[in-house]
Design a protein around this motif. Structure first.
Motif, PDB file in Angstrom:
ATOM      1  N   LEU A   1      36.941  70.477  22.330  1.00 33.06           N
ATOM      2  CA  LEU A   1      38.029  71.190  22.874  1.00 33.06           C
ATOM      3  C   LEU A   1      38.872  70.556  22.584  1.00 33.06           C
ATOM      4  N   TYR A   2      39.007  69.431  22.613  1.00 33.49           N
ATOM      5  CA  TYR A   2      40.929  68.331  22.352  1.00 33.49           C
ATOM      6  C   TYR A   2      40.367  67.743  21.280  1.00 33.49           C
ATOM      7  N   PRO A   3      41.643  67.183  20.807  1.00 34.98           N
ATOM      8  CA  PRO A   3      41.453  65.852  19.675  1.00 34.98           C
ATOM      9  C   PRO A   3      41.483  64.612  20.227  1.00 34.98           C
ATOM     10  N   ALA A   4      40.951  63.431  19.710  1.00 36.00           N
ATOM     11  CA  ALA A   4      40.456  62.449  19.135  1.00 36.00           C
ATOM     12  C   ALA A   4      41.157  62.129  20.579  1.00 36.00           C
ATOM     13  N   HIS A   5      42.845  61.783  20.359  1.00 33.85           N
ATOM     14  CA  HIS A   5      43.536  60.699  21.641  1.00 33.85           C
ATOM     15  C   HIS A   5      43.478  61.623  22.455  1.00 33.85           C
ATOM     16  N   ASN A   6      43.205  62.376  23.357  1.00 35.78           N
ATOM     17  CA  ASN A   6      43.374  63.322  24.264  1.00 35.78           C
ATOM     18  C   ASN A   6      42.884  62.168  26.277  1.00 35.78           C
ATOM     19  N   ASP A   7      43.702  62.238  26.280  1.00 35.15           N
ATOM     20  CA  ASP A   7      43.394  61.472  27.877  1.00 35.15           C
ATOM     21  C   ASP A   7      41.779  61.549  27.844  1.00 35.15           C
ATOM     22  N   THR A   8      41.639  62.505  28.276  1.00 37.29           N
ATOM     23  CA  THR A   8      40.328  63.454  29.580  1.00 37.29           C
ATOM     24  C   THR A   8      39.887  62.535  28.401  1.00 37.29           C
ATOM     25  N   LEU A   9      39.223  62.915  26.837  1.00 35.88           N
ATOM     26  CA  LEU A   9      37.835  62.579  26.359  1.00 35.88           C
ATOM     27  C   LEU A   9      37.670  61.449  25.805  1.00 35.88           C
ATOM     28  N   LEU A  10      39.441  60.024  26.278  1.00 37.46           N
ATOM     29  CA  LEU A  10      39.365  59.003  25.730  1.00 37.46           C
ATOM     30  C   LEU A  10      38.595  57.838  27.020  1.00 37.46           C
ATOM     31  N   THR A  11      39.058  58.860  28.728  1.00 40.27           N
ATOM     32  CA  THR A  11      38.575  58.198  30.041  1.00 40.27           C
ATOM     33  C   THR A  11      36.673  58.141  29.676  1.00 40.27           C
ATOM     34  N   SER A  12      36.656  59.823  28.781  1.00 39.44           N
ATOM     35  CA  SER A  12      34.824  59.858  29.073  1.00 39.44           C
ATOM     36  C   SER A  12      34.467  59.128  28.318  1.00 39.44           C
ATOM     37  N   ARG A  13      35.057  58.647  26.891  1.00 35.39           N
ATOM     38  CA  ARG A  13      34.482  57.576  26.469  1.00 35.39           C
ATOM     39  C   ARG A  13      34.178  56.099  26.872  1.00 35.39           C
ATOM     40  N   GLN A  14      35.204  56.509  28.251  1.00 41.85           N
ATOM     41  CA  GLN A  14      34.940  54.492  28.462  1.00 41.85           C
ATOM     42  C   GLN A  14      34.009  54.682  28.999  1.00 41.85           C
ATOM     43  N   CYS A  15      34.022  55.975  29.678  1.00 44.23           N
ATOM     44  CA  CYS A  15      32.641  55.964  30.909  1.00 44.23           C
ATOM     45  C   CYS A  15      31.095  55.988  29.541  1.00 44.23           C
TER      46      CYS A  15
ATOM     47  N   ASN B   1      31.057  66.741  33.777  1.00 44.37           N
ATOM     48  CA  ASN B   1      31.743  65.229  34.470  1.00 44.37           C
ATOM     49  C   ASN B   1      30.995  64.759  35.578  1.00 44.37           C
ATOM     50  N   TYR B   2      31.238  65.880  36.564  1.00 43.74           N
ATOM     51  CA  TYR B   2      30.597  65.794  38.409  1.00 43.74           C
ATOM     52  C   TYR B   2      29.191  65.064  37.347  1.00 43.74           C
ATOM     53  N   LEU B   3      27.946  65.958  37.249  1.00 40.92           N
ATOM     54  CA  LEU B   3      26.864  65.296  36.890  1.00 40.92           C
ATOM     55  C   LEU B   3      26.617  63.999  36.775  1.00 40.92           C
ATOM     56  N   ALA B   4      28.001  63.246  35.565  1.00 40.89           N
ATOM     57  CA  ALA B   4      27.569  62.281  34.609  1.00 40.89           C
ATOM     58  C   ALA B   4      28.029  60.976  35.915  1.00 40.89           C
ATOM     59  N   LYS B   5      28.945  61.556  36.476  1.00 40.80           N
ATOM     60  CA  LYS B   5      29.382  60.033  37.389  1.00 40.80           C
ATOM     61  C   LYS B   5      28.375  59.953  38.511  1.00 40.80           C
ATOM     62  N   ALA B   6      27.869  61.348  38.701  1.00 36.32           N
ATOM     63  CA  ALA B   6      26.502  61.319  39.394  1.00 36.32           C
ATOM     64  C   ALA B   6      25.653  60.435  39.282  1.00 36.32           C
ATOM     65  N   TYR B   7      25.083  60.349  37.825  1.00 36.08           N
ATOM     66  CA  TYR B   7      24.181  58.868  37.581  1.00 36.08           C
ATOM     67  C   TYR B   7      24.798  57.563  37.723  1.00 36.08           C
ATOM     68  N   ASP B   8      25.932  57.671  37.118  1.00 36.62           N
ATOM     69  CA  ASP B   8      26.378  56.455  37.564  1.00 36.62           C
ATOM     70  C   ASP B   8      26.320  56.101  38.508  1.00 36.62           C
ATOM     71  N   GLN B   9      26.953  56.616  40.049  1.00 39.42           N
ATOM     72  CA  GLN B   9      26.846  55.619  40.996  1.00 39.42           C
ATOM     73  C   GLN B   9      24.864  55.941  41.003  1.00 39.42           C
ATOM     74  N   SER B  10      24.440  56.433  40.792  1.00 39.04           N
ATOM     75  CA  SER B  10      22.646  56.599  41.612  1.00 39.04           C
ATOM     76  C   SER B  10      22.733  55.086  40.294  1.00 39.04           C
ATOM     77  N   ARG B  11      23.039  54.440  39.671  1.00 38.74           N
ATOM     78  CA  ARG B  11      22.782  53.466  38.749  1.00 38.74           C
ATOM     79  C   ARG B  11      20.969  54.002  37.764  1.00 38.74           C
ATOM     80  N   GLN B  12      21.246  54.941  37.376  1.00 38.34           N
ATOM     81  CA  GLN B  12      20.741  54.930  36.086  1.00 38.34           C
ATOM     82  C   GLN B  12      21.410  55.273  34.858  1.00 38.34           C
ATOM     83  N   PRO B  13      21.002  54.058  34.225  1.00 41.98           N
ATOM     84  CA  PRO B  13      22.053  53.674  33.239  1.00 41.98           C
ATOM     85  C   PRO B  13      21.857  55.036  31.420  1.00 41.98           C
ATOM     86  N   LYS B  14      20.341  54.998  31.780  1.00 35.04           N
ATOM     87  CA  LYS B  14      19.748  55.879  30.818  1.00 35.04           C
ATOM     88  C   LYS B  14      20.480  57.579  30.314  1.00 35.04           C
TER      89      LYS B  14
END
Length: 195
Positions: free
Chosen positions: A44-58, A15-28
């Motif tokens: 790890l989680y069912p489809a409706h899990n908040d953490t999973l849904l938030t990551s899917r939004q990202c 998750n931290y790695l993904a956020k770092a790429y977001d901030q560096s503007r490297q979409p791929k």
């Protein structure tokens, strides 16, 4: 699962790695990282899990940044569909993907779809007594007014913008960037309406 569990730690690192790429503007790279996060969390989680849904939004937003609008729209719609089955409609987590989906539609010139979603968001927020001065409602109303304007519904756009300026003027200073921009838009729209 305990927060020291190796799988939890691994997902946190991804998750931290993904956020770092977001901030560096490297979409791929961001897409790769968020895909890894979503795949790991899906185990790890069912489809409706908040953490999973938030990551899917990202991940959906990373697709948008990479110019893959159709994938982004499809992913936001699937998130909304999952949330509709699981959560009350007024939870902030439920409204945020709708807001982003409307923004995507508007950016693609599909203003009518955006208008429906923005109006739905405002209706839900009012029905559940959201504070009228929330920044989320401010942004939603501003974007709805712009969508009206872009769709040629200038009268509706002006009415909403006047209401928004009136409502938010006590919160923001008259010379604040937010109110200044709205007043500039209002002047331009009135000029166009009177032309």
């Amino acid at each position: 699962m305990r927060k020291t569990h190796p799988r939890y730690v691994l997902e946190l690192k991804r998750n931290y790695l993904a956020k770092a790429y977001d901030q560096s503007r490297q979409p791929k790279e961001s897409i790769k990282a968020w895909t890894s996060v979503v795949e790991g969390l899906s185990k790890l989680y069912p489809a409706h899990n908040d953490t999973l849904l938030t990551s899917r939004q990202c991940l959906a937003w990373a697709y948008h940044k990479d110019g893959q609008e159709d994938k982004a729209i499809d992913m936001f719609q699937s998130i909304i569909d999952i949330q509709k089955q699981r959560y009350p409609s007024h939870r902030p987590e439920v409204l945020w993907p709708r807001y982003r989906l409307a923004w995507l539609y508007r950016s693609r010139g599909q203003g009518l779809k955006a208008i429906d979603i923005y109006e739905d968001i405002i209706s839900i927020a009012r029905k559940h007594n959201w504070p009228e001065l929330s920044d989320f409602l401010f942004e939603t109303k501003c974007n709805l007014a712009k969508a009206y304007y872009e769709a040629g519904e200038i009268g509706k756009a002006i009415d909403l913008l006047v209401d928004t300026i009136h409502t938010w003027s006590p919160k923001y200073q008259p010379d604040s960037p937010q109110i200044k921009k709205l007043n500039e838009d209002l002047a331009e729209w009135l000029e166009k309406q009177n032309a």
